[in-house]
Scaffold this active site. Sequence first.
Site, mmCIF file in Angstrom:
data_model
loop_
_atom_site.group_PDB
_atom_site.id
_atom_site.type_symbol
_atom_site.label_atom_id
_atom_site.label_comp_id
_atom_site.label_asym_id
_atom_site.label_seq_id
_atom_site.Cartn_x
_atom_site.Cartn_y
_atom_site.Cartn_z
ATOM 1 N N HIS A 175 0.846 -1.194 0.000
ATOM 2 C CA HIS A 175 0.000 0.000 0.000
ATOM 3 C C HIS A 175 0.881 1.244 0.000
ATOM 4 O O HIS A 175 1.828 1.317 0.783
ATOM 5 C CB HIS A 175 -0.898 0.002 1.238
ATOM 6 N N HIS A 228 0.730 5.827 -0.945
ATOM 7 C CA HIS A 228 0.010 7.022 -1.398
ATOM 8 C C HIS A 228 0.866 7.711 -2.462
ATOM 9 O O HIS A 228 0.985 8.934 -2.463
ATOM 10 C CB HIS A 228 -0.220 7.985 -0.233
ATOM 11 N N ASP A 236 1.610 -4.902 -20.624
ATOM 12 C CA ASP A 236 2.476 -5.964 -20.102
ATOM 13 C C ASP A 236 2.148 -6.287 -18.642
ATOM 14 O O ASP A 236 1.912 -7.436 -18.285
ATOM 15 C CB ASP A 236 3.947 -5.509 -20.124
ATOM 16 N N HIS A 247 -7.871 7.925 -2.011
ATOM 17 C CA HIS A 247 -6.942 7.373 -1.023
ATOM 18 C C HIS A 247 -5.559 7.102 -1.631
ATOM 19 O O HIS A 247 -4.672 7.940 -1.503
ATOM 20 C CB HIS A 247 -7.580 6.108 -0.407
ATOM 21 N N TYR A 266 8.385 -13.507 -21.470
ATOM 22 C CA TYR A 266 9.434 -12.541 -21.186
ATOM 23 C C TYR A 266 10.275 -12.963 -19.985
ATOM 24 O O TYR A 266 9.792 -13.579 -19.055
ATOM 25 C CB TYR A 266 8.770 -11.190 -20.909
HETATM 26 ZN ZN LIG Z 1 -3.405 4.721 3.041
#
Ligand SMILES: [Zn+2]
Length: 215
Positions: free
Chosen positions: A90, A92, A115, A155, A209
């Site tokens: 995660h 930002h 790809d 977010h 690949y």
């Molecule tokens: Zn966050």
Amino acid sequence: MRTTVASLHAELVRYGLVAWTAGNVSGRVPGEDLFVIKPSGVSYDELTPESMVVCDLDGNLVEGDHAPSSDTAAHAYVYRHMPHVGGVVHTHSTYASAWAARGEPIPCVLTAMADEFGGDIPVGPFALIGDDSIGQGIVATLDGHRSPAVLMRNHGVFTIGKDPKAAVKAAVMCEDVARTVHVARQLGEPLPIKPEHIDRLYDRYQNVYGQRSPR
Ligand SMILES: [Zn+2]
């Protein structure tokens, strides 16, 4: 897995995907109903294998001296509902989060996107932290989608992979294409790639690949 997850956080810093402590990597412990995740609020420079936190798939702390990341419930939900996922990231990161702020999917207008993502990078719902709603939004958006990345509305980015390194790669690539398509938009409308060409590029990249593993 503690060593792997601790060291992969340096990649978030290296590629400029995070400010302060706002970003995290987790990795499923192979063969166990457990995953390793970043401790909450600890700076990236201070992360060590020992400071990593181990949680069960309900997000409960199993082992560690720190509280787990505040995003642990979202990571746990993904591991519970997507058994093929071995890593979650995660961030930002700036450009990808700018698309999320507009609630706009990143259109597949670069061969590198075909790809890695096999199409547009989708947008997930607006969801507040504190319960399973972020995890539900990630799973509902990515289930049956080729993209390993979702832009959660207003977010930021969540990515998945077969292992934590693959999820980090998807987060790096997501920010890279978010930036390029944003720049392209400044002087005109990016040209779409035909769906059959996206399919061919995706198939080649995913199956042909790179270095073949020895048999
Ligand atoms: Zn966050």
